[in-house]
Design a protein around this motif. Structure first.
Motif, PDB file in Angstrom:
ATOM      1  N   ARG A  87      -6.717  18.347 -37.676  1.00  0.00           N
ATOM      2  CA  ARG A  87      -8.023  17.725 -37.498  1.00  0.00           C
ATOM      3  C   ARG A  87      -7.920  16.210 -37.398  1.00  0.00           C
ATOM      4  NH1 ARG A  87      -9.468  21.601 -41.421  1.00  0.00           N
ATOM      5  NH2 ARG A  87      -9.234  20.032 -43.049  1.00  0.00           N
ATOM      6  N   GLY A  88      -6.733  15.679 -37.597  1.00  0.00           N
ATOM      7  CA  GLY A  88      -6.558  14.244 -37.425  1.00  0.00           C
ATOM      8  C   GLY A  88      -6.621  13.454 -38.721  1.00  0.00           C
ATOM      9  N   GLU A 112     -15.580  11.769 -39.319  1.00  0.00           N
ATOM     10  CA  GLU A 112     -16.709  12.310 -38.574  1.00  0.00           C
ATOM     11  C   GLU A 112     -16.252  12.954 -37.270  1.00  0.00           C
ATOM     12  OE1 GLU A 112     -21.237  10.934 -37.876  1.00  0.00           O
ATOM     13  OE2 GLU A 112     -19.727   9.464 -37.302  1.00  0.00           O
ATOM     14  N   ASP A 113     -15.327  12.312 -36.575  1.00  0.00           N
ATOM     15  CA  ASP A 113     -14.797  12.885 -35.334  1.00  0.00           C
ATOM     16  C   ASP A 113     -14.059  14.187 -35.605  1.00  0.00           C
ATOM     17  OD1 ASP A 113     -15.838  10.741 -33.978  1.00  0.00           O
ATOM     18  OD2 ASP A 113     -13.943   9.641 -33.866  1.00  0.00           O
ATOM     19  N   ALA A 114     -13.282  14.212 -36.682  1.00  0.00           N
ATOM     20  CA  ALA A 114     -12.530  15.408 -37.023  1.00  0.00           C
ATOM     21  C   ALA A 114     -13.453  16.562 -37.380  1.00  0.00           C
ATOM     22  CB  ALA A 114     -11.579  15.116 -38.179  1.00  0.00           C
ATOM     23  N   ALA A 119     -16.453  17.017 -36.272  1.00  0.00           N
ATOM     24  CA  ALA A 119     -17.119  17.489 -35.058  1.00  0.00           C
ATOM     25  C   ALA A 119     -16.226  18.386 -34.228  1.00  0.00           C
ATOM     26  CB  ALA A 119     -17.580  16.286 -34.232  1.00  0.00           C
ATOM     27  N   SER A 120     -14.930  18.163 -34.286  1.00  0.00           N
ATOM     28  CA  SER A 120     -14.010  18.935 -33.452  1.00  0.00           C
ATOM     29  C   SER A 120     -13.268  20.029 -34.211  1.00  0.00           C
ATOM     30  CB  SER A 120     -12.977  17.990 -32.813  1.00  0.00           C
ATOM     31  OG  SER A 120     -12.224  17.335 -33.811  1.00  0.00           O
ATOM     32  N   SER A 121     -13.551  20.144 -35.494  1.00  0.00           N
ATOM     33  CA  SER A 121     -12.809  21.103 -36.313  1.00  0.00           C
ATOM     34  C   SER A 121     -13.235  22.526 -36.000  1.00  0.00           C
ATOM     35  CB  SER A 121     -13.008  20.805 -37.796  1.00  0.00           C
ATOM     36  OG  SER A 121     -14.357  21.011 -38.165  1.00  0.00           O
ATOM     37  N   ASP A 175     -15.049   6.964 -39.581  1.00  0.00           N
ATOM     38  CA  ASP A 175     -15.234   7.381 -38.192  1.00  0.00           C
ATOM     39  C   ASP A 175     -14.290   8.534 -37.843  1.00  0.00           C
ATOM     40  OD1 ASP A 175     -17.148   5.442 -37.866  1.00  0.00           O
ATOM     41  OD2 ASP A 175     -15.816   4.003 -36.879  1.00  0.00           O
ATOM     42  N   ALA A 176     -13.058   8.432 -38.297  1.00  0.00           N
ATOM     43  CA  ALA A 176     -12.087   9.486 -38.006  1.00  0.00           C
ATOM     44  C   ALA A 176     -12.504  10.809 -38.640  1.00  0.00           C
ATOM     45  CB  ALA A 176     -10.705   9.065 -38.509  1.00  0.00           C
TER      46      ALA A 176
END
Length: 331
Positions: free
Chosen positions: A323-324, A308-310, A312-314, A305-306
């Motif tokens: 990017r987390g 995928e979120d990273a 999307a926001s990269s 999940d992390a």
């Protein structure tokens, strides 16, 4: 015999099976090969419709006796044949059948066969309405459109649908091609075809992506690296199903999965979506069969999940830490 049983078609084919005058509409990879296979079995292939250069090339290579003839119109092919193969793309098939029926090119007693995996008999309703004998016959094989495919037809499973009066002729055609019959009713055709496409077409995508990753890692011959691994994995999966699963997800190696995602996000971001999707599917199956504890599964799911979120926001130029995702030092 159950409707979806796989059986040797030769056992059902009549011994005094008729020989057909065969026409093929859509001389693509499948159509040209099946027509050539039927010709080798003694049928008379009399016409083929295919206007593209690739189609004409396949006709010349596989049906050379037709190569000198001018390109035939679909209605001409239909009128010339008593066994008509419709080997056009799935989305074109309904229109092709309707046009042929409305033009009077189809006739009572003619055998009309399509090779779509998705469609069953319903799509051939316009042909059946004029008295044609309709059959759905889908080879569960990938085709190159060359003579190589002819050697692959023996033993190939064909997904069949036919009425009671046409089951014999359907089985005969499969037997003539050296295949095996699997009877698939209309309501199961999409599921049947999805299984084949997911297993074969998506496999090509997966392998192509893996080749790119290995090339990026410095492999001079990525195919040579993958071949023994993929061959063993495929054989094991076909033999043992989920029990053949190996690798970091099944082992619960959270940090290894995180390392994969970290590098994919930087080095091969286009591969990340498929890796995530298949990792989640693998995770679910490993949990279901009890090979992975709920705690480990939760940790891996959080990493996925992390990532995928990273992704999307990269933005270009951002570091892994920004990017987390964990840096190598943090791992």
């Amino acid at each position: 015999m159950t409707p979806d049983a796989v059986v040797p078609a030769r056992a059902d084919a009549p011994r005094d099976a008729p020989r057909f005058r065969v026409g093929v509409i859509g001389a693509g990879r499948v159509g040209a090969v099946l027509a050539a296979g039927l010709a080798a079995a003694g049928h008379d292939v009399v016409a083929a419709a295919g206007e593209s250069d690739a189609s004409r090339g396949r006709i010349a290579a596989l049906l050379p006796h037709l190569a000198a003839l001018p390109p035939a119109k679909p209605t001409t092919v239909a009128r010339a044949s008593d066994l008509l193969l419709l080997t056009v793309p799935d989305d074109m098939l309904p229109n092709v059948v309707t046009v042929l029926a409305d033009s009077g090119a189809l006739r009572p007693g003619q055998v009309v066969v399509h090779t779509s995996g998705r469609h069953g008999l319903a799509v051939l309703a316009p042909a059946a309405a004029v008295g044609a004998r309709v059959v759905a016959l889908h080879p569960a094989m990938t085709f190159t459109g060359t003579a190589v495919d002819l050697d692959r037809l023996p033993g190939c499973v064909f997904g069949l649908a036919a009425g009671e009066q046409e089951r014999g002729v359907a089985a005969q055609l499969v037997a003539d091609l050296g295949g095996r019959a699997m009877w698939v009713p209309d309501e199961r055709r999409a599921l049947y075809h999805a299984g084949l496409a997911h297993g074969a077409n998506h496999l090509v995508t997966l392998v192509s992506e893996a080749l790119q990753l290995l090339a990026g890692a410095g492999a001079d011959d990525p195919a040579a690296v993958l071949r023994p691994l993929l061959t063993a994995a495929l054989d094991n999966a076909l033999e043992h199903g989920d029990a053949a699963l190996t690798g970091p997800i099944v082992r619960g190696d959270v940090n290894t999965v995180r390392a994969h995602l970290d590098d994919l996000l930087v080095q091969a971001p286009t591969t990340l979506p498929s890796y995530l999707a298949l990792a989640r599917a693998t995770l679910a199956r490993a949990v279901t069969d009890g090979r992975l504890t709920a705690l480990r599964a939760h940790a891996i799911a959080a990493v996925l999940d992390a990532a995928e979120d990273a992704a999307a926001s990269s933005a270009p130029g951002r570091t892994s830490a920004q990017r987390g995702l964990a840096t190598p030092e943090q791992r």
